[in-house]
Write a protein that holds these residues in place. Structure first.
Motif, PDB file in Angstrom:
ATOM      1  N   THR A   1     -24.327  94.745 129.621  1.00 53.57           N
ATOM      2  CA  THR A   1     -24.064  95.017 128.443  1.00 53.57           C
ATOM      3  C   THR A   1     -24.512  96.340 127.809  1.00 53.57           C
ATOM      4  O   THR A   1     -24.951  96.944 128.591  1.00 53.57           O
ATOM      5  CB  THR A   1     -25.395  94.085 127.636  1.00 53.57           C
TER       6      THR A   1
ATOM      7  N   PHE B   1     -21.003  83.305 123.620  1.00 52.08           N
ATOM      8  CA  PHE B   1     -22.016  84.149 123.247  1.00 52.08           C
ATOM      9  C   PHE B   1     -23.374  83.708 124.024  1.00 52.08           C
ATOM     10  O   PHE B   1     -23.569  82.532 124.448  1.00 52.08           O
ATOM     11  CB  PHE B   1     -22.156  84.403 121.770  1.00 52.08           C
TER      12      PHE B   1
ATOM     13  N   THR C   1     -30.409  89.078 119.577  1.00 51.24           N
ATOM     14  CA  THR C   1     -29.142  89.785 119.772  1.00 51.24           C
ATOM     15  C   THR C   1     -28.021  88.655 120.166  1.00 51.24           C
ATOM     16  O   THR C   1     -28.329  88.021 121.182  1.00 51.24           O
ATOM     17  CB  THR C   1     -29.076  91.019 120.710  1.00 51.24           C
TER      18      THR C   1
ATOM     19  N   GLN D   1     -25.076  88.237 121.671  1.00 52.28           N
ATOM     20  CA  GLN D   1     -24.121  89.059 123.007  1.00 52.28           C
ATOM     21  C   GLN D   1     -22.826  88.213 123.378  1.00 52.28           C
ATOM     22  O   GLN D   1     -23.077  86.976 123.594  1.00 52.28           O
ATOM     23  CB  GLN D   1     -24.971  89.478 124.016  1.00 52.28           C
ATOM     24  N   SER D   2     -21.790  88.904 123.196  1.00 54.55           N
ATOM     25  CA  SER D   2     -20.630  88.258 123.750  1.00 54.55           C
ATOM     26  C   SER D   2     -20.559  88.246 125.148  1.00 54.55           C
ATOM     27  O   SER D   2     -20.951  89.196 125.745  1.00 54.55           O
ATOM     28  CB  SER D   2     -19.272  89.025 123.021  1.00 54.55           C
TER      29      SER D   2
ATOM     30  N   PRO E   1     -18.866  92.721 126.658  1.00 55.56           N
ATOM     31  CA  PRO E   1     -19.995  93.031 126.983  1.00 55.56           C
ATOM     32  C   PRO E   1     -20.145  94.271 125.693  1.00 55.56           C
ATOM     33  O   PRO E   1     -21.435  94.441 125.256  1.00 55.56           O
ATOM     34  CB  PRO E   1     -20.199  93.788 128.131  1.00 55.56           C
TER      35      PRO E   1
ATOM     36  N   ALA F   1     -21.977  92.871 120.456  1.00 60.96           N
ATOM     37  CA  ALA F   1     -23.190  92.284 119.945  1.00 60.96           C
ATOM     38  C   ALA F   1     -23.664  92.183 118.527  1.00 60.96           C
ATOM     39  O   ALA F   1     -23.173  93.164 117.902  1.00 60.96           O
ATOM     40  CB  ALA F   1     -24.240  92.997 120.925  1.00 60.96           C
TER      41      ALA F   1
ATOM     42  N   GLN G   1     -26.664  91.685 116.020  1.00 65.57           N
ATOM     43  CA  GLN G   1     -27.972  91.568 115.394  1.00 65.57           C
ATOM     44  C   GLN G   1     -28.361  90.164 114.511  1.00 65.57           C
ATOM     45  O   GLN G   1     -27.616  90.447 113.535  1.00 65.57           O
ATOM     46  CB  GLN G   1     -28.943  92.679 114.909  1.00 65.57           C
TER      47      GLN G   1
END
Length: 150
Positions: free
Chosen positions: A5, A34, A50, A52-53, A57, A60, A62
């Motif tokens: 990431t 995700f 977060t 995150q995909s 990577p 992302a 928040q």
């Protein structure tokens, strides 16, 4: 699986920790998978995550629990949305979390805003989510303690 990431470096992601967004997210409709990552060293560690995909990577978001910001959502889902989120088949309403995406207006902007008209709805048990775009906001304001002196 290992995921490299942008924000957290290399992280281990278990298959059961992947949340699928069948329709993707606004502007990222091609990304469907995700995972949630959060740091546990903070005052509101469990309120902010977060998203995150897993497929890209570099992507992302928040996200935050809206109650931390004073928002309490009363959302009405269509039958299709309820089916997609597997509410009633693989989870109950208590398994559903509402989260807001945080963003900055522009590069260098220090102000952070929450996307209150596009909350994320996640069935935490079924690990499926969606972004509900609210076309017309109907504010539901509650003012309390009006009789006390200021």
């Amino acid at each position: 699986m290992k995921l490299d990431t942008y924000l957290f470096g290399s992280v281990d992601v278990q298959a059961e920790a992947i949340i699928e967004f069948p329709q993707g997210l606004a502007g990222f409709e091609n990304l469907k998978k995700f995972t949630l990552i959060h740091e546990v060293n903070g005052v509101d560690a469990l309120a902010s995550f977060t998203l995150q995909s897993v497929e890209d990577p570099a992507v992302a978001f928040q996200i935050i629990d809206p109650t931390v910001l004073g928002f309490d959502y009363d959302l009405t889902l269509t039958d299709e949305e309820t089916t997609m989120l597997k509410i009633g088949t693989d989870g109950t309403e208590s398994d559903v979390a509402v989260m807001l995406t945080l963003y900055k207006q522009g590069e260098g902007d220090k102000n952070i805003s929450a996307s209150v008209r596009a909350p994320l709805i996640i069935n935490t048990k079924a690990r499926v989510g969606m972004q509900k775009i609210i076309q017309r906001a109907r504010p539901n304001l509650m003012i309390s303690n009006l009789s006390s002196g200021v």
